[in-house]
Design a protein around this motif. Structure first.
Motif, mmCIF file in Angstrom:
data_model
loop_
_atom_site.group_PDB
_atom_site.id
_atom_site.type_symbol
_atom_site.label_atom_id
_atom_site.label_comp_id
_atom_site.label_asym_id
_atom_site.label_seq_id
_atom_site.Cartn_x
_atom_site.Cartn_y
_atom_site.Cartn_z
ATOM 1 N N LYS A 13 -25.610 -44.690 -1.508
ATOM 2 C CA LYS A 13 -26.440 -44.171 -1.197
ATOM 3 C C LYS A 13 -26.532 -43.800 0.459
ATOM 4 O O LYS A 13 -27.478 -42.514 1.272
ATOM 5 N N ALA A 14 -26.366 -44.592 1.555
ATOM 6 C CA ALA A 14 -25.916 -44.918 2.611
ATOM 7 C C ALA A 14 -25.451 -43.622 3.119
ATOM 8 O O ALA A 14 -26.233 -42.462 3.716
ATOM 9 N N ASN A 15 -24.513 -43.071 2.265
ATOM 10 C CA ASN A 15 -23.667 -41.488 2.904
ATOM 11 C C ASN A 15 -24.135 -40.513 2.638
ATOM 12 O O ASN A 15 -24.152 -39.267 3.291
ATOM 13 N N ASN A 16 -25.546 -40.671 0.829
ATOM 14 C CA ASN A 16 -26.333 -39.431 1.657
ATOM 15 C C ASN A 16 -27.623 -39.498 1.923
ATOM 16 O O ASN A 16 -28.300 -38.926 1.374
ATOM 17 N N GLY A 17 -27.422 -40.498 2.569
ATOM 18 C CA GLY A 17 -29.137 -40.082 3.999
ATOM 19 C C GLY A 17 -29.759 -41.426 3.575
ATOM 20 O O GLY A 17 -30.617 -40.770 4.493
ATOM 21 N N ASP A 18 -29.863 -41.956 2.460
ATOM 22 C CA ASP A 18 -31.449 -43.091 2.542
ATOM 23 C C ASP A 18 -30.400 -44.270 3.411
ATOM 24 O O ASP A 18 -30.150 -45.445 3.698
ATOM 25 N N LEU A 19 -32.136 -43.861 4.151
ATOM 26 C CA LEU A 19 -31.917 -44.862 5.567
ATOM 27 C C LEU A 19 -31.991 -46.333 5.047
ATOM 28 O O LEU A 19 -31.945 -47.493 5.497
ATOM 29 N N CYS A 20 -32.898 -46.671 3.803
ATOM 30 C CA CYS A 20 -32.990 -48.049 3.511
ATOM 31 C C CYS A 20 -31.591 -48.539 2.536
ATOM 32 O O CYS A 20 -31.500 -49.592 3.222
ATOM 33 N N ALA A 21 -30.937 -47.825 1.816
ATOM 34 C CA ALA A 21 -29.793 -48.276 2.344
ATOM 35 C C ALA A 21 -28.528 -48.729 3.012
ATOM 36 O O ALA A 21 -28.066 -49.571 3.171
ATOM 37 N N TYR A 22 -28.792 -47.826 4.184
ATOM 38 C CA TYR A 22 -28.022 -47.655 5.258
ATOM 39 C C TYR A 22 -28.602 -49.427 6.098
ATOM 40 O O TYR A 22 -27.692 -49.917 6.070
ATOM 41 N N ASN A 23 -30.005 -49.812 5.829
ATOM 42 C CA ASN A 23 -30.637 -51.044 6.765
ATOM 43 C C ASN A 23 -30.023 -51.532 5.864
ATOM 44 O O ASN A 23 -29.866 -53.043 6.724
ATOM 45 N N LYS A 24 -29.563 -52.372 4.603
ATOM 46 C CA LYS A 24 -29.424 -52.939 3.746
ATOM 47 C C LYS A 24 -27.431 -53.467 3.323
ATOM 48 O O LYS A 24 -27.343 -54.121 3.262
ATOM 49 N N ILE A 25 -27.135 -52.349 3.828
ATOM 50 C CA ILE A 25 -25.640 -52.735 3.568
ATOM 51 C C ILE A 25 -25.089 -52.744 4.998
ATOM 52 O O ILE A 25 -23.912 -53.603 5.391
ATOM 53 N N PHE A 26 -25.784 -52.475 6.229
ATOM 54 C CA PHE A 26 -25.561 -52.474 7.536
ATOM 55 C C PHE A 26 -24.963 -54.446 7.773
ATOM 56 O O PHE A 26 -23.620 -54.218 8.350
ATOM 57 N N PRO A 27 -25.583 -55.436 7.358
ATOM 58 C CA PRO A 27 -25.224 -56.251 7.596
ATOM 59 C C PRO A 27 -24.010 -56.810 7.234
ATOM 60 O O PRO A 27 -23.220 -57.608 7.756
ATOM 61 N N VAL A 28 -24.165 -56.278 5.392
ATOM 62 C CA VAL A 28 -23.189 -56.935 5.083
ATOM 63 C C VAL A 28 -21.864 -55.878 5.639
ATOM 64 O O VAL A 28 -20.593 -56.916 5.689
ATOM 65 N N ILE A 29 -21.708 -55.006 6.086
ATOM 66 C CA ILE A 29 -20.271 -54.136 6.684
ATOM 67 C C ILE A 29 -20.010 -55.464 7.717
ATOM 68 O O ILE A 29 -18.431 -54.972 8.260
ATOM 69 N N TYR A 30 -20.857 -55.503 8.224
ATOM 70 C CA TYR A 30 -21.051 -56.269 10.079
ATOM 71 C C TYR A 30 -20.310 -57.472 9.710
ATOM 72 O O TYR A 30 -19.065 -57.494 10.321
ATOM 73 N N THR A 31 -20.381 -58.647 9.137
ATOM 74 C CA THR A 31 -19.661 -58.965 8.674
ATOM 75 C C THR A 31 -18.681 -59.616 8.085
ATOM 76 O O THR A 31 -18.306 -59.935 8.567
ATOM 77 N N GLU A 32 -18.236 -58.678 6.718
ATOM 78 C CA GLU A 32 -16.758 -58.051 6.457
ATOM 79 C C GLU A 32 -16.443 -57.839 7.520
ATOM 80 O O GLU A 32 -14.917 -58.623 7.760
ATOM 81 N N LEU A 33 -16.472 -56.895 8.416
ATOM 82 C CA LEU A 33 -15.851 -56.396 9.651
ATOM 83 C C LEU A 33 -15.271 -57.800 11.079
ATOM 84 O O LEU A 33 -14.031 -57.802 10.872
#
Length: 192
Positions: A13-33
């Protein structure tokens, strides 16, 4: 942590431009990285000065600015492994350049890159490892992908198998063979 299926859906969803999905996934990605980068710090000798935050920020920028369409969580972290490899290699090359007195020629466009500090020995080992991986790419790209997933992204056998869409047995076999081959190549380079 969110379920893997949920992470995959949010990435798509974030890849398709969904800003809400991006805001939800960012902390998960950041923590894992951050978790991956922290573990990488201790895989090499002399990286006690390596800044985990610098690696994470550099990797995140490299990943997000890529033109890749995320198809799954596994795909995303496969790309993260390649990004970690490139970041560490760039830091090693920069260290080698500075050591040879060419610091004035280095232009850094990202303040985080400057905070990745490697020892001389680690820099040499990373450059040597990259040269070996480049030689291996000409023979077997899948083996290089296994190294990127297992070593640079610190993925499990199962995660690596999912990223590369191969069996866990193939990953185990490939990982063992490749580790031995890399070790042999590094020892030969030492004695040369």
């Amino acid at each position: 942590m969110k379920e893997q299926g949920e992470i995959t859906q949010l990435l798509i969803k974030a890849n398709n431009g969904d800003l809400c999905a991006y805001n939800k996934i960012f902390p998960v990605i950041y923590t894992e990285l951050r978790h991956i980068a922290h573990r990488i710090r201790f895989q090499f000798f002399g990286i006690e000065t390596l800044n985990t935050t610098a690696i994470v920020h550099e990797a995140y920028l490299k990943i997000i600015n890529s033109e890749t369409d995320w198809t799954s969580r596994a795909h995303f972290y496969g790309v993260a492994g390649k990004a970690m490899r490139q970041i560490l290699l760039n830091a090693a090359r920069r260290k080698k350049t500075i050591k040879r007195g060419k610091e004035a020629e280095h232009i850094c466009f990202d303040e985080w890159e400057e905070k990745i500090n490697l020892s001389d020995e680690c820099s040499e080992q990373l450059i040597q490892l990259n040269d070996i991986l480049l030689a291996l790419e000409r023979k077997d790209m899948r083996q290089v992908k296994i190294v990127e997933c297992r070593f640079f992204a610190n993925m499990s056998i199962e995660e690596t198998a999912a990223v590369l869409d191969i069996s866990t047995a193939t990953v185990k076999r490939g990982w063992q063979v490749t580790k031995s081959w890399i070790y042999t190549q590094m020892q030969q380079n030492k004695s040369a």
